[in-house]
Structures are given as C-alpha cells and as structure tokens.
Design a protein around this motif. Structure first.
Motif, PDB file in Angstrom:
ATOM      1  N   SER A 231       0.821  -1.216   0.000  1.00 39.87           N
ATOM      2  CA  SER A 231       0.000   0.000   0.000  1.00 39.87           C
ATOM      3  C   SER A 231       0.852   1.261   0.000  1.00 39.87           C
ATOM      4  O   SER A 231       0.338   2.346  -0.222  1.00 39.87           O
ATOM      5  N   THR A 232       2.145   1.120   0.282  1.00 40.25           N
ATOM      6  CA  THR A 232       3.016   2.303   0.226  1.00 40.25           C
ATOM      7  C   THR A 232       4.297   1.941  -0.523  1.00 40.25           C
ATOM      8  O   THR A 232       4.631   0.773  -0.697  1.00 40.25           O
ATOM      9  N   PHE A 328      -0.472  -2.052  -9.087  1.00 34.52           N
ATOM     10  CA  PHE A 328      -1.119  -1.544  -7.880  1.00 34.52           C
ATOM     11  C   PHE A 328      -0.762  -0.117  -7.594  1.00 34.52           C
ATOM     12  O   PHE A 328       0.424   0.226  -7.544  1.00 34.52           O
ATOM     13  N   ALA A 329      -1.783   0.698  -7.400  1.00 35.82           N
ATOM     14  CA  ALA A 329      -1.564   2.087  -7.068  1.00 35.82           C
ATOM     15  C   ALA A 329      -1.073   2.155  -5.627  1.00 35.82           C
ATOM     16  O   ALA A 329      -1.576   1.439  -4.756  1.00 35.82           O
ATOM     17  N   ILE A 330      -0.068   2.974  -5.376  1.00 38.41           N
ATOM     18  CA  ILE A 330       0.440   3.119  -4.015  1.00 38.41           C
ATOM     19  C   ILE A 330       0.475   4.580  -3.636  1.00 38.41           C
ATOM     20  O   ILE A 330       0.450   5.469  -4.498  1.00 38.41           O
ATOM     21  N   LYS A 331       0.578   4.792  -2.316  1.00 37.11           N
ATOM     22  CA  LYS A 331       0.721   6.169  -1.821  1.00 37.11           C
ATOM     23  C   LYS A 331       2.145   6.634  -2.085  1.00 37.11           C
ATOM     24  O   LYS A 331       3.078   5.835  -2.142  1.00 37.11           O
ATOM     25  N   GLU A 332       2.317   7.946  -2.198  1.00 35.53           N
ATOM     26  CA  GLU A 332       3.650   8.521  -2.381  1.00 35.53           C
ATOM     27  C   GLU A 332       4.553   8.120  -1.214  1.00 35.53           C
ATOM     28  O   GLU A 332       4.081   7.919  -0.104  1.00 35.53           O
ATOM     29  N   GLY A 333       5.853   8.053  -1.492  1.00 35.48           N
ATOM     30  CA  GLY A 333       6.827   7.693  -0.450  1.00 35.48           C
ATOM     31  C   GLY A 333       6.788   8.653   0.719  1.00 35.48           C
ATOM     32  O   GLY A 333       6.487   9.834   0.563  1.00 35.48           O
ATOM     33  N   THR A 334       7.100   8.113   1.908  1.00 37.24           N
ATOM     34  CA  THR A 334       7.074   8.963   3.107  1.00 37.24           C
ATOM     35  C   THR A 334       8.478   9.448   3.409  1.00 37.24           C
ATOM     36  O   THR A 334       9.450   8.798   3.063  1.00 37.24           O
TER      37      THR A 334
END
Ligand code: ADP
Ligand code: MG
Length: 334
Positions: A231-232, A328-334
């Motif tokens: 997810s990320t 898979f779509a993921i959230k931008e890196g943290t």
C-alpha cells in the motif's frame, strides 16, 4: 470475554528514548493461534514493541491487552507470555533436559515426575528426544535454539514472543528451522509474535505481517496481500523489489515476475531497453529503462537461457508487457 476478542491487542502504543520515538502510535489486533510477524528494517521499533508486550519496558502511551485483559501496568512475570531471543542464554552447567525443565521451575507448582514428563514431551516436539542428557556445549547452534524454544513453550504460555530467534544461523539451517517453527506453532495452536528484518522469513511463516517503518506500521496483511498489493512505496521496496513507475498520473508498482519480456517486434507491451542482465541460476534479472520513463526490474525463469547468453541481452531493445491486474496504485513515499 467474548470468543472473538483478539488474543493480543495493542492500542496507541508509544515509547520514546530521549528524542527518539522508538514506537510511535502502534495498533495491533492478533488472533488466537495466529503466527503474526513484525517485519521492518533495523531500528524500526520491532524489538521495542515486543518488549512492551512482554512487559520489559513501560509504554509512554497506549495500552496492551492479553485475552481482553489490560496488562499495561503488570510486570513481565504476571503476563502469560514467554520470549525467545536470538541470544538463547542456556545454562551451560545444566543438561538439555534440566534447561528445559527450568522453564517450569519458576512457577514451582509441578511435581518432579510432571516436570520430567513435560520436558520429554517438548523435547520430542523439537526433535531432541535423544539429546536430553547432553550439555549445551555439545549441541550445534540450531539445536541450542531448539532447546531455547522448548524451554519457552514448556509451560504453555498464551503467546510466545520471538525476537529474530534464527538470526545467528546460516541460511540453510534458518530455512529448515522456519518450516519447523511453523509446524510446532500449528501443533501447539499457540499465538506467535515473531520479529524479523528478513522478508523471506516473514513470507514463509506468517499468517499476517505488520510492516514497520520508523516506529509506525505501514501495512498489515497476509503475505500475499503485503507482497502483491503493497500500500506504500516503502512496503513495495522492503517486501520484494521496489518496482515503481508513474503512469497516467498515478504511482504504481508491478512485481518483477509479473512482467513479460517480449521481442521488440511484439505488438503489445511498452518499448524499453535492457540496461543490465544478471544471471542467477534459476532466474535471470533484467533492469529495463522504459521509453515512456521509469525503470523496471524484470525476472524471467531460465527455461532455456544459459549464463553465456544473458550479457548479450544488455543494450537490446525489447517490449515489456504486464496485465493491468498486476499493477497496484500506491501512496507517495514517506
Ligand atoms: P528494531 O528491533 O526494529 O531494530 P528497536 O525497537 O530496537 O528496533 O529500536 C527502535 C529505535 O529505538 C532505534 O532508533 C533504537 O536506536 C532506539 N532504541 C531502542 N532501545 C533503546 C534504548 N534502550 N535506549 C535508547 N534507544 C533505544
Ligand atoms: Mg530488534
């Protein structure tokens, strides 16, 4: 207590050392009999979380429940859990059987015969039935770790906490013991909370995995969920190879083995150039630069290729094809 209450429940857990938040708001619900793994890089807060559950550390915030009972302020010996560390610390002057029985003596409520009976039972479970009279120095590293495990399970704690217990062993032995640990856990039906930084180990043994990063959990899921649907960006890179590109305004990840390497004449797929090819025996790993931007690692099984062929592939134009369901779509890196 309702039957569906989690076996181990952690809520809003926080712990700092000076300026560092080692654990920074962790929530977990672990089911009875689950093999649950805390996976993450060194320093991500896995050990601290485990020590908080065991009671070796006091939280700065949050609560810990075992079978629905708040144990946050109880000392370790009043929590029905045992811990196995990487450094197994057996007593050198005691035999294997005495070391294992020691796990029961602490409570003091068992007769000598009962202690013996139980020691024989758990030694058989860890396949050391014939080694009870040896001293720890007469065992291999893997056997010593089995003794440590036997000692930790002999009084049947509600949950067993394991902090990188196989970390000191070589790869082949580690892989054998992974399978073995999983079998023992299933036989006992005991909740295991397992700490490791090794993604293969986590994927091999776990019912579910929590991926840790900087004191927080990035994702919780089954091995397949975490691997196939990270997810990320952090999870995509830590569990498997980071294979992230930007397409149509989205950031997506595709696992290397889901991508097909096609000849340049193919009609589907995206055009790319092979930048590097590495022969790894069973597979070959390619790094490809896409004309549309971005780099993807691609893994192909070596059905026909041999090591002499693969370097000739470098610099070659190809097309890369994958199914949209592999993206898979993921959230931008943290
Ligand atoms: P992991 O087990 O994932 O490698 P830890 O839980 O051991 O991570 O550590 C998390 C963070 O807390 C790290 O930055 C580590 O340096 C720090 N830390 C852990 N234990 C202590 C301690 N006793 N004193 C000071 N800092 C600590
Ligand atoms: Mg650790």
């Amino acid at each position: 207590m309702p039957d569906d209450a989690p076996d181990v429940s952690v809520s809003g857990l926080r712990k700092s050392y000076g300026e560092v938040w080692a654990v920074d708001g962790v929530d977990l619900e672990i089911a009875r009999g689950e093999f649950f793994t805390l996976l993450g890089p060194s320093g991500s807060g896995k050990t601290t979380t485990l020590r908080l559950i065991a009671g070796f550390e006091r939280p700065d915030g949050g609560t810990i429940q075992l079978q629905g009972k708040d144990v946050s302020s109880l000392p370790p010996y009043e929590r029905d859990v045992n811990t196995v560390f990487q450094d197994y610390a057996l007593f050198p002057h005691m035999t294997v059987r005495e070391n294992v029985e020691y796990g029961l003596r602490v409570g003091g409520k068992y007769s000598r015969d009962e202690r013996r009976r139980r020691a024989v039972e758990v030694l058989s479970m860890v396949q050391l039935d014939t080694h009870g009279d040896r001293k720890p120095s007469q065992l291999s590293g893997g056997q010593r770790q089995r003794v440590a495990l036997a000692r930790a399970i002999i009084n049947r704690p509600q949950a067993l906490l394991l902090d990188e217990p196989l970390g000191a062993l070589d790869l082949k032995l580690r892989q054998e013991l992974q399978i073995e640990l999983k079998r023992i856990q299933q036989e006992l039906g005991m909740t295991f909370i397992y700490v490791t930084h090794d993604q293969d180990e986590a994927l091999t043994m776990s019912n579910r995995i929590a991926v840790f990063n900087k004191g927080k959990i990035e994702q919780v899921g089954t091995p397949a969920e975490v691997y196939e649907h990270p997810s990320t960006e952090f999870v995509a890179g830590f569990v498997g190879t980071s294979n992230v590109i930007d397409r149509d305004g989205r950031r997506v990840t595709i696992r290397p083995e889901k991508i097909r390497l096609l000849p340049v004449e193919a009609t589907d797929g995206e055009p790319a150039v092979i930048r590097a090819a590495v022969y790894l025996g069973a597979i070959t790993r390619y790094v490809c630069v896409l004309d549309a931007g971005g780099e993807l690692a691609v893994v192909q099984q070596n059905l026909e290729t041999s090591s002499s062929d693969v370097h000739e592939m470098e610099g070659r134009r190809v097309r890369l094809a994958w199914s949209r369901v592999a993206e898979f779509a993921i959230k931008e890196g943290t």
